[in-house]
Scaffold this motif. Structure first.
Motif, PDB file in Angstrom:
ATOM      1  N   ALA A   1      -5.665  11.604  30.288  1.00  0.00           N
ATOM      2  CA  ALA A   1      -4.858  12.687  30.607  1.00  0.00           C
ATOM      3  C   ALA A   1      -5.762  13.474  31.526  1.00  0.00           C
ATOM      4  CB  ALA A   1      -4.247  13.354  29.315  1.00  0.00           C
ATOM      5  N   GLY A   2      -5.020  14.067  32.706  1.00  0.00           N
ATOM      6  CA  GLY A   2      -5.663  14.763  33.531  1.00  0.00           C
ATOM      7  C   GLY A   2      -6.514  14.027  34.551  1.00  0.00           C
ATOM      8  N   GLY A   3      -6.417  12.780  34.345  1.00  0.00           N
ATOM      9  CA  GLY A   3      -7.265  11.899  35.460  1.00  0.00           C
ATOM     10  C   GLY A   3      -6.380  11.560  36.865  1.00  0.00           C
ATOM     11  N   GLU A   4      -7.224  11.016  37.663  1.00  0.00           N
ATOM     12  CA  GLU A   4      -6.696  10.944  38.903  1.00  0.00           C
ATOM     13  C   GLU A   4      -6.726   9.358  39.285  1.00  0.00           C
ATOM     14  OE1 GLU A   4     -10.504  12.700  40.904  1.00  0.00           O
ATOM     15  OE2 GLU A   4      -8.652  13.815  40.809  1.00  0.00           O
ATOM     16  N   VAL A   5      -5.618   9.213  40.440  1.00  0.00           N
ATOM     17  CA  VAL A   5      -5.316   7.959  41.163  1.00  0.00           C
ATOM     18  C   VAL A   5      -5.557   8.116  42.440  1.00  0.00           C
ATOM     19  CG1 VAL A   5      -3.942   5.923  41.606  1.00  0.00           C
ATOM     20  CG2 VAL A   5      -4.229   6.752  39.113  1.00  0.00           C
ATOM     21  N   VAL A   6      -6.188   7.249  43.119  1.00  0.00           N
ATOM     22  CA  VAL A   6      -6.334   7.328  44.421  1.00  0.00           C
ATOM     23  C   VAL A   6      -5.717   5.852  44.981  1.00  0.00           C
ATOM     24  CG1 VAL A   6      -7.401   7.605  46.737  1.00  0.00           C
ATOM     25  CG2 VAL A   6      -8.114   8.765  44.699  1.00  0.00           C
ATOM     26  N   ALA A   7      -4.546   5.710  45.725  1.00  0.00           N
ATOM     27  CA  ALA A   7      -3.987   4.560  46.211  1.00  0.00           C
ATOM     28  C   ALA A   7      -4.593   4.385  47.771  1.00  0.00           C
ATOM     29  CB  ALA A   7      -2.407   4.756  46.385  1.00  0.00           C
ATOM     30  N   VAL A   8      -5.308   3.374  47.826  1.00  0.00           N
ATOM     31  CA  VAL A   8      -5.909   3.249  48.938  1.00  0.00           C
ATOM     32  C   VAL A   8      -5.399   1.946  49.750  1.00  0.00           C
ATOM     33  CG1 VAL A   8      -7.983   2.765  50.314  1.00  0.00           C
ATOM     34  CG2 VAL A   8      -7.935   3.921  48.089  1.00  0.00           C
ATOM     35  N   GLY A   9      -4.908   0.796  49.233  1.00  0.00           N
ATOM     36  CA  GLY A   9      -4.399  -0.259  49.839  1.00  0.00           C
ATOM     37  C   GLY A   9      -3.013  -0.275  50.022  1.00  0.00           C
ATOM     38  N   ILE A  10      -2.234  -1.329  50.882  1.00  0.00           N
ATOM     39  CA  ILE A  10      -1.111  -1.554  51.063  1.00  0.00           C
ATOM     40  C   ILE A  10      -0.815  -2.935  51.648  1.00  0.00           C
ATOM     41  CG2 ILE A  10      -0.600  -0.199  52.955  1.00  0.00           C
ATOM     42  CD1 ILE A  10       2.195   0.216  51.815  1.00  0.00           C
ATOM     43  N   ASP A  11      -0.243  -3.807  51.112  1.00  0.00           N
ATOM     44  CA  ASP A  11      -0.458  -4.992  51.780  1.00  0.00           C
ATOM     45  C   ASP A  11       1.071  -5.624  52.081  1.00  0.00           C
ATOM     46  OD1 ASP A  11       1.095  -5.872  49.409  1.00  0.00           O
ATOM     47  OD2 ASP A  11       0.179  -7.714  49.320  1.00  0.00           O
ATOM     48  N   ASP A  12       2.210  -4.479  51.987  1.00  0.00           N
ATOM     49  CA  ASP A  12       3.418  -4.780  52.519  1.00  0.00           C
ATOM     50  C   ASP A  12       4.136  -3.478  52.508  1.00  0.00           C
ATOM     51  OD1 ASP A  12       6.440  -5.491  52.708  1.00  0.00           O
ATOM     52  OD2 ASP A  12       5.814  -7.440  52.392  1.00  0.00           O
ATOM     53  N   ALA A  13       4.702  -3.139  53.775  1.00  0.00           N
ATOM     54  CA  ALA A  13       5.223  -2.059  53.975  1.00  0.00           C
ATOM     55  C   ALA A  13       6.377  -1.553  53.128  1.00  0.00           C
ATOM     56  CB  ALA A  13       5.667  -1.702  55.381  1.00  0.00           C
ATOM     57  N   SER A  14       7.144  -2.498  52.478  1.00  0.00           N
ATOM     58  CA  SER A  14       8.255  -2.317  51.596  1.00  0.00           C
ATOM     59  C   SER A  14       7.711  -1.992  50.279  1.00  0.00           C
ATOM     60  CB  SER A  14       9.015  -3.465  51.617  1.00  0.00           C
ATOM     61  OG  SER A  14       8.520  -4.646  51.265  1.00  0.00           O
ATOM     62  N   ASN A  15       6.508  -2.067  49.886  1.00  0.00           N
ATOM     63  CA  ASN A  15       5.966  -1.902  48.350  1.00  0.00           C
ATOM     64  C   ASN A  15       6.539  -0.503  47.993  1.00  0.00           C
ATOM     65  OD1 ASN A  15       4.935  -4.482  48.649  1.00  0.00           O
ATOM     66  ND2 ASN A  15       2.739  -3.743  48.694  1.00  0.00           N
TER      67      ASN A  15
ATOM     68  N   GLY B   1       3.475  10.385  31.981  1.00  0.00           N
ATOM     69  CA  GLY B   1       2.157  10.518  32.302  1.00  0.00           C
ATOM     70  C   GLY B   1       1.690  11.894  33.343  1.00  0.00           C
ATOM     71  N   PHE B   2       2.704  12.052  33.932  1.00  0.00           N
ATOM     72  CA  PHE B   2       2.717  13.478  34.828  1.00  0.00           C
ATOM     73  C   PHE B   2       2.508  14.594  33.882  1.00  0.00           C
ATOM     74  CE2 PHE B   2       4.304  10.678  38.220  1.00  0.00           C
ATOM     75  CZ  PHE B   2       3.378  10.762  39.056  1.00  0.00           C
ATOM     76  N   MET B   3       3.437  14.739  32.828  1.00  0.00           N
ATOM     77  CA  MET B   3       3.278  15.646  32.102  1.00  0.00           C
ATOM     78  C   MET B   3       2.131  15.843  31.181  1.00  0.00           C
ATOM     79  SD  MET B   3       6.309  16.971  32.181  1.00  0.00           S
ATOM     80  CE  MET B   3       6.661  15.931  33.731  1.00  0.00           C
ATOM     81  N   MET B   4       1.152  14.642  31.218  1.00  0.00           N
ATOM     82  CA  MET B   4      -0.155  14.609  30.871  1.00  0.00           C
ATOM     83  C   MET B   4      -1.117  15.025  31.916  1.00  0.00           C
ATOM     84  SD  MET B   4      -0.168  14.233  27.321  1.00  0.00           S
ATOM     85  CE  MET B   4       0.963  15.381  27.337  1.00  0.00           C
ATOM     86  N   GLN B   5      -0.671  15.511  32.819  1.00  0.00           N
ATOM     87  CA  GLN B   5      -1.384  16.084  34.079  1.00  0.00           C
ATOM     88  C   GLN B   5      -2.141  14.802  34.752  1.00  0.00           C
ATOM     89  OE1 GLN B   5      -1.987  20.340  31.572  1.00  0.00           O
ATOM     90  NE2 GLN B   5      -3.564  19.787  32.753  1.00  0.00           N
ATOM     91  N   LYS B   6      -1.762  13.789  34.763  1.00  0.00           N
ATOM     92  CA  LYS B   6      -2.255  12.953  35.662  1.00  0.00           C
ATOM     93  C   LYS B   6      -1.739  13.171  37.028  1.00  0.00           C
ATOM     94  CE  LYS B   6      -2.273   8.810  32.378  1.00  0.00           C
ATOM     95  NZ  LYS B   6      -2.103   7.541  32.129  1.00  0.00           N
ATOM     96  N   ARG B   7      -2.710  12.721  37.984  1.00  0.00           N
ATOM     97  CA  ARG B   7      -2.306  13.087  39.377  1.00  0.00           C
ATOM     98  C   ARG B   7      -2.549  11.723  40.231  1.00  0.00           C
ATOM     99  NH1 ARG B   7      -7.247  16.946  39.843  1.00  0.00           N
ATOM    100  NH2 ARG B   7      -7.614  15.938  38.201  1.00  0.00           N
ATOM    101  N   VAL B   8      -1.863  11.679  41.127  1.00  0.00           N
ATOM    102  CA  VAL B   8      -1.645  10.548  42.112  1.00  0.00           C
ATOM    103  C   VAL B   8      -1.894  10.881  43.381  1.00  0.00           C
ATOM    104  CG1 VAL B   8      -0.423   8.360  42.787  1.00  0.00           C
ATOM    105  CG2 VAL B   8      -0.070   9.143  40.376  1.00  0.00           C
ATOM    106  N   THR B   9      -2.868  10.372  44.222  1.00  0.00           N
ATOM    107  CA  THR B   9      -2.873  10.831  45.537  1.00  0.00           C
ATOM    108  C   THR B   9      -2.967   9.618  46.296  1.00  0.00           C
ATOM    109  OG1 THR B   9      -3.697  12.283  47.276  1.00  0.00           O
ATOM    110  CG2 THR B   9      -5.386  11.477  45.550  1.00  0.00           C
ATOM    111  N   GLY B  10      -3.180   9.518  47.695  1.00  0.00           N
ATOM    112  CA  GLY B  10      -3.530   8.343  48.498  1.00  0.00           C
ATOM    113  C   GLY B  10      -4.342   9.069  49.767  1.00  0.00           C
TER     114      GLY B  10
END
Ligand SMILES: [Zn+2]
Ligand SMILES: [Zn+2]
Length: 369
Positions: free
Chosen positions: A273-287, A295-304
């Motif tokens: 809870a409250g942790g963070e994800v960084v999305a770095v890769g993408i292997d197909d533009a349609s993903n 998870g967002f209520m638990m203050q998880k954060r997602v960025t790229g």
């Protein structure tokens, strides 16, 4: 000059094309080393859009051979890394300091054009697109001068080239996009050039639990070599359960350096809870990704991030200083070197990419007959 050329999806050939000439604000660089990035393969295959025909390659390092009008920040003879961060310096995002998402660079680079909306690559009138303002799987490349980052002359080119894309992205993902600090735990999904450099950077940042996830035994071995404290095989190990056991509550940070179906989801589920994800890769533009709202209520954060959100002229010299100091062992990643003639095989999976980074090295002038 000799250059790799993609004229239709799935094919690469080595052709003789005109040596490019730098225009205003650009430099001509003689390549010394260019890493092979998975994005090259995805653009050649067509999984990521790329305008045809184009010259691949976007992880180059070399020597400045000529400068166009108005260039004052680099000079002939400088050793440079060609960063995929290309910025105009005057748009809204550049004003905010977000160089990697410069509005001009983001508009031109994916379309195969330099910042002025044209290309320098041609052969007898036939034009070729420039991949990500670089096209460094060729003997020469013309790039915007501010993406040519001067480096000390004693740094080996194959090591330096990694910071142009993959290594710089992994480094920046940790340094610029996370709050990772001393004692943190981090999960790194995917241990190619990006993930392995993220592991190194996490260790530099003081993370004490670094969990690397990759189906390849070779990649996992390399992850351990560069600082992973634990390695998991997503095909055999129960990743989420193992992460919970190792961290007690989920990791502080997860970095997804893969970008396939399910990998961001795994990253999201593996953080506390409250942790963070960084999305770095993408292997197909349609993903697309699907995340549980709770998870967002638990203050998880997602960025790229694009290119690790690097500020090239600050972060690349910093990374090389850490390399020199033995704390960012980028040389471990240079597992095998190739020549330009190997590029068609490397970009079409005929030559299997080794763990770490495949780097194409170019003959230097003094070695030519
Ligand atoms: Zn790349
Ligand atoms: Zn800009």
């Amino acid at each position: 000059m000799r250059a790799a050329v993609t004229r239709e999806p799935g094919s690469v050939s080595i052709e003789e094309i005109d040596k490019p000439v730098p225009a205003m604000g650009e430099v001509l660089v003689r390549l010394a080393a260019t890493g092979i990035c998975h994005t090259d393969l995805s653009m050649v295959s067509g999984a990521l859009p790329a305008p045809l025909p184009f010259v691949p390659g976007h992880e180059g390092a070399g020597v400045v051979e000529a400068t166009g009008p108005g260039v004052e920040d680099v000079g002939v003879g400088d050793h440079v890394v060609l960063s995929i961060v290309v910025s105009c310096g005057s748009c809204y995002q550049c004003g905010l300091g977000n160089l990697s998402i410069c509005e001009v660079g983001s508009a031109m680079a994916p379309g195969g054009l330099l910042l002025d909306g044209t290309t320098r690559l041609s052969n007898g009138g036939e034009e070729f697109h420039s991949l990500l303002c670089q096209s460094s799987l060729a003997e020469y490349a013309v790039v915007p001068s501010n993406s040519a980052v001067p480096i000390p002359k004693d740094i080996p080119f194959p090591v330096a080239s990694l910071l142009a894309c993959g290594g710089g992205t992994g480094f920046g993902a940790v340094v610029r996009r996370t709050t990772l600090w001393i004692g943190s735990s981090v999960v790194v999904i995917g241990c190619g050039g990006v993930g392995l450099t993220a592991i190194m950077a996490a260790k530099v940042r003081g993370a004490t639990t670094i969990i690397a996830v990759d189906p390849s035994a070779g990649a996992r071995a390399m992850a351990e070599k560069v600082g992973a404290t634990h390695v998991l095989d997503p095909d055999g190990d129960r990743v989420l359960r193992s992460v919970m056991e190792l961290t007690g509550r989920g990791a502080d940070v997860a970095i997804d350096a893969v970008g396939r179906k399910g990998t961001v989801e795994t990253a999201f589920q593996s953080i506390r809870a409250g942790g963070e994800v960084v999305a770095v890769g993408i292997d197909d533009a349609s993903n697309e990704v699907e995340l549980d709202l709770y998870g967002f209520m638990m203050q998880k954060r997602v960025t790229g991030t694009y290119a690790g959100s690097l500020v090239p002229r600050i972060d690349i010299p910093a990374a090389l200083a850490l390399y020199r100091d033995g704390r960012l062992p980028l040389d471990v990643l240079v597992s095998e070197t190739y020549t330009l003639d190997d590029v068609p095989g490397l970009l079409t999976n005929e030559i299997r990419l080794p763990p770490g980074r495949a780097v194409v090295c170019f003959d230097q002038p003094e070695e030519r007959p």
